[in-house]
Scaffold this motif. Structure first.
Motif, short mmCIF file in Angstrom:
data_model
loop_
_atom_site.label_atom_id
_atom_site.label_comp_id
_atom_site.label_asym_id
_atom_site.label_seq_id
_atom_site.Cartn_x
_atom_site.Cartn_y
_atom_site.Cartn_z
N GLN A 14 0.82 -1.21 0.00
CA GLN A 14 0.00 0.00 0.00
C GLN A 14 0.86 1.27 0.00
O GLN A 14 0.47 2.29 -0.56
CB GLN A 14 -0.94 -0.02 1.21
CG GLN A 14 -1.97 -1.13 1.11
CD GLN A 14 -2.92 -1.17 2.28
OE1 GLN A 14 -3.73 -0.26 2.47
NE2 GLN A 14 -2.82 -2.22 3.10
N ILE A 15 2.02 1.20 0.62
CA ILE A 15 2.94 2.34 0.59
C ILE A 15 3.60 2.45 -0.79
O ILE A 15 3.80 3.55 -1.31
CB ILE A 15 4.02 2.19 1.69
CG1 ILE A 15 3.37 2.26 3.07
CG2 ILE A 15 5.09 3.29 1.55
CD1 ILE A 15 4.34 1.94 4.20
N VAL A 23 8.44 3.63 -11.31
CA VAL A 23 9.54 2.70 -11.01
C VAL A 23 9.02 1.27 -11.02
O VAL A 23 7.82 1.01 -11.10
CB VAL A 23 10.16 3.02 -9.64
CG1 VAL A 23 10.73 4.43 -9.63
CG2 VAL A 23 9.12 2.87 -8.52
N SER A 24 9.93 0.31 -10.90
CA SER A 24 9.57 -1.11 -10.90
C SER A 24 9.00 -1.50 -9.53
O SER A 24 9.13 -0.77 -8.55
CB SER A 24 10.80 -1.95 -11.19
OG SER A 24 11.74 -1.83 -10.13
N LYS A 25 8.40 -2.69 -9.47
CA LYS A 25 7.86 -3.20 -8.21
C LYS A 25 8.96 -3.34 -7.16
O LYS A 25 8.75 -3.03 -5.99
CB LYS A 25 7.20 -4.57 -8.43
CG LYS A 25 5.83 -4.51 -9.08
CD LYS A 25 5.21 -5.91 -9.09
CE LYS A 25 3.81 -5.87 -9.70
NZ LYS A 25 3.18 -7.22 -9.70
N ARG A 26 10.12 -3.81 -7.60
CA ARG A 26 11.22 -4.00 -6.65
C ARG A 26 11.68 -2.67 -6.07
O ARG A 26 11.89 -2.55 -4.86
CB ARG A 26 12.38 -4.71 -7.35
CG ARG A 26 13.56 -4.99 -6.43
CD ARG A 26 14.66 -5.76 -7.14
NE ARG A 26 15.78 -6.04 -6.25
CZ ARG A 26 16.74 -5.16 -5.95
NH1 ARG A 26 16.73 -3.95 -6.51
NH2 ARG A 26 17.71 -5.50 -5.13
N GLU A 27 11.84 -1.67 -6.92
CA GLU A 27 12.26 -0.35 -6.44
C GLU A 27 11.23 0.24 -5.48
O GLU A 27 11.57 0.83 -4.45
CB GLU A 27 12.48 0.59 -7.63
CG GLU A 27 13.70 0.29 -8.47
CD GLU A 27 13.80 1.21 -9.68
OE1 GLU A 27 14.75 2.00 -9.74
OE2 GLU A 27 12.90 1.13 -10.55
N ALA A 28 9.95 0.06 -5.81
CA ALA A 28 8.89 0.59 -4.96
C ALA A 28 8.86 -0.14 -3.62
O ALA A 28 8.63 0.47 -2.57
CB ALA A 28 7.54 0.46 -5.66
N ARG A 32 11.62 1.17 -1.54
CA ARG A 32 11.26 2.50 -1.06
C ARG A 32 10.28 2.41 0.12
O ARG A 32 10.39 3.17 1.08
CB ARG A 32 10.62 3.30 -2.20
CG ARG A 32 10.07 4.66 -1.82
CD ARG A 32 11.14 5.61 -1.36
NE ARG A 32 10.57 6.96 -1.19
CZ ARG A 32 11.23 7.98 -0.67
NH1 ARG A 32 12.48 7.83 -0.28
NH2 ARG A 32 10.66 9.17 -0.57
N ALA A 33 9.34 1.46 0.06
CA ALA A 33 8.38 1.28 1.14
C ALA A 33 9.10 0.88 2.43
O ALA A 33 8.80 1.41 3.51
CB ALA A 33 7.34 0.23 0.76
N ALA A 34 10.06 -0.04 2.32
CA ALA A 34 10.83 -0.45 3.50
C ALA A 34 11.65 0.72 4.05
O ALA A 34 11.76 0.91 5.26
CB ALA A 34 11.74 -1.62 3.13
N GLU A 35 12.21 1.51 3.13
CA GLU A 35 12.99 2.69 3.54
C GLU A 35 12.12 3.67 4.32
O GLU A 35 12.54 4.22 5.34
CB GLU A 35 13.57 3.37 2.30
CG GLU A 35 14.31 4.66 2.58
CD GLU A 35 14.66 5.41 1.31
OE1 GLU A 35 15.01 6.61 1.41
OE2 GLU A 35 14.58 4.82 0.21
N MET A 36 10.88 3.90 3.83
CA MET A 36 9.98 4.85 4.49
C MET A 36 9.51 4.32 5.85
O MET A 36 9.39 5.09 6.81
CB MET A 36 8.78 5.15 3.60
CG MET A 36 9.10 5.98 2.37
SD MET A 36 9.92 7.56 2.75
CE MET A 36 8.69 8.35 3.78
N LEU A 37 9.26 3.02 5.95
CA LEU A 37 8.88 2.46 7.24
C LEU A 37 10.01 2.62 8.25
O LEU A 37 9.78 2.91 9.43
CB LEU A 37 8.52 0.98 7.10
CG LEU A 37 7.16 0.67 6.46
CD1 LEU A 37 6.98 -0.84 6.32
CD2 LEU A 37 6.02 1.27 7.29
N ALA A 62 4.12 7.21 6.52
CA ALA A 62 5.06 6.75 5.49
C ALA A 62 4.40 6.77 4.11
O ALA A 62 5.01 7.18 3.12
CB ALA A 62 5.56 5.35 5.82
N MET A 63 3.14 6.33 4.03
CA MET A 63 2.43 6.32 2.76
C MET A 63 2.23 7.73 2.24
O MET A 63 2.38 7.99 1.05
CB MET A 63 1.07 5.63 2.93
CG MET A 63 0.32 5.42 1.62
SD MET A 63 -1.35 4.77 1.87
CE MET A 63 -1.00 3.30 2.81
N ALA A 64 1.89 8.65 3.15
CA ALA A 64 1.66 10.04 2.73
C ALA A 64 2.94 10.71 2.24
O ALA A 64 2.90 11.56 1.35
CB ALA A 64 1.05 10.83 3.89
#
Length: 357
Positions: free
Chosen positions: A130-131, A141-146, A149-154, A184-186
């Motif tokens: 969801q993030i 970007v690709s699924k892997r990059e996204a 990025r989600a893990a980085e934001m968490l 993080a999502m925002a």
């Protein structure tokens, strides 16, 4: 509930905001058609917000806070909503913008932290997915990059073991962790405008303080403009630069945090401050609630919307009527009230300030 202490809660005045508003709202009206009639949820609202600053919007439930900010994001049903006025985001008009344009801005240039993350987050998808979704959509970007990025934001918002927790579902997170995931999502696309709709209401005071500190740190990092919606002036004292007090769909007072909390000018603001518990106060002293109830927005009172609950109606002179003449909110610091400046100062010092300690 957050409380105000005598001195530490009211920050010293900050440097003046830079000229040129990043977000400008002018004469905004938001009316909803219902079976019972037209709900005048926002009734002629204007305010400005600069980059890197936080505007706190306060008021009781039903004052128009959330409706205003959903209008900025373009999230109202156009078939049931009548919106007029101007909402300019860096000069771009939003009230007349096409849905495709708004979709390109939401989650990218502007984003919102909703009040209840348990309902805002889908139970069917992992938190990381969801993030990552808005990041993939807006950044291409690709699924892997996204996913990375989600893990980085968490991790950035303080989730322990973020690389592992990124694949958990919302029900596996605590309330505070879900709120951090919403933040993080925002922020995943580094938005220029962040709207936080009572993001700490359902949290205990310890987690609440952590979330507020997190928003401050992230604002310094990303330079976002923030609108913080709440009914709690104690929270506003800790996070905002400026305050907009709303009542009955209108703005009744505005100014810097220091100005409004040290020398409020509107009887409604006096009531909000008087009804709050004080850390330094007598534990046996009763709170002073605002008498009456907020007005029905199906049939708001004429003139000043607060006059049916105001203790100072009979003090107004000069041929003006609180029940007939709508008071104007001046540009900059001021309050929409027919009392003279001297009356406001006198009543606050003699009657209200002693209640605040």
């Amino acid at each position: 509930m957050t409380t105000l202490t005598q001195e530490a809660d009211v920050p010293a005045p900050r440097d003046a905001a830079p000229s040129g508003a990043f977000l400008s709202v002018r004469d905004l009206y938001v009316h909803f058609d219902t079976e019972g009639g037209t709900v005048k949820a926002v009734d002629g609202l204007s305010f400005d917000l600069e980059r890197g600053r936080t505007l706190g919007i306060v008021g009781e439930s039903g004052s128009g806070k959330s409706v205003t900010n959903l209008s900025i994001l373009g999230l109202h049903n156009p078939k049931k909503t009548d919106i007029s006025g101007e909402i300019l985001l860096e000069g771009q008009e939003l009230t007349t913008a096409r849905e495709k344009t708004l979709e390109s801005l939401r989650g990218n240039k502007m984003a919102m932290i909703f009040q209840d993350p348990l309902t805002a987050l889908s139970p069917y998808y992992t938190v990381g997915r969801q993030i990552a979704e808005p990041y993939r959509k807006h950044m291409g970007v690709s699924k892997r990059e996204a996913h990375l990025r989600a893990a980085e934001m968490l991790d950035k918002v303080g989730i322990p073991n973020a690389k592992l927790r990124v694949d958990d579902y919302p029900h596996q997170f605590s309330g505070g962790m879900r709120q951090r995931a919403m933040i993080a999502m925002a922020l995943v696309c580094n938005p220029d405008l962040l709207i936080a709709d009572e993001p700490t209401t359902a949290l205990d005071v310890t987690v609440q303080a952590q979330i507020l500190d997190l928003l401050k740190d992230l604002q310094q990092e990303f330079g976002s403009a923030i609108i913080f919606i709440t009914h709690d002036l104690g929270v506003i004292a800790n996070v905002a630069d400026d305050i907009l007090v709303m009542y009955g769909g209108r703005a009744v007072e505005r100014g810097s945090v220091a100005e409004v909390l040290r020398a409020p000018q509107h009887p409604y603001t006096w009531g909000l401050l008087s009804s709050m518990p004080r850390l330094a106060g007598d534990v046996n002293e009763e709170l002073v609630p605002i008498k009456g109830t907020p007005p029905s927005l199906l049939a708001p009172p004429p003139g000043c919307p607060f006059h049916p609950r105001c203790e100072y109606v009979d003090e107004v002179a000069g041929g003006k009527s609180c029940s007939g003449d709508r008071p104007r909110l001046p540009e900059g610091r001021g309050a929409a009230c027919h009392l003279t400046g001297e009356q406001k100062k006198t009543f606050f010092i003699e009657q209200i300030k002693p209640r605040l300690g």
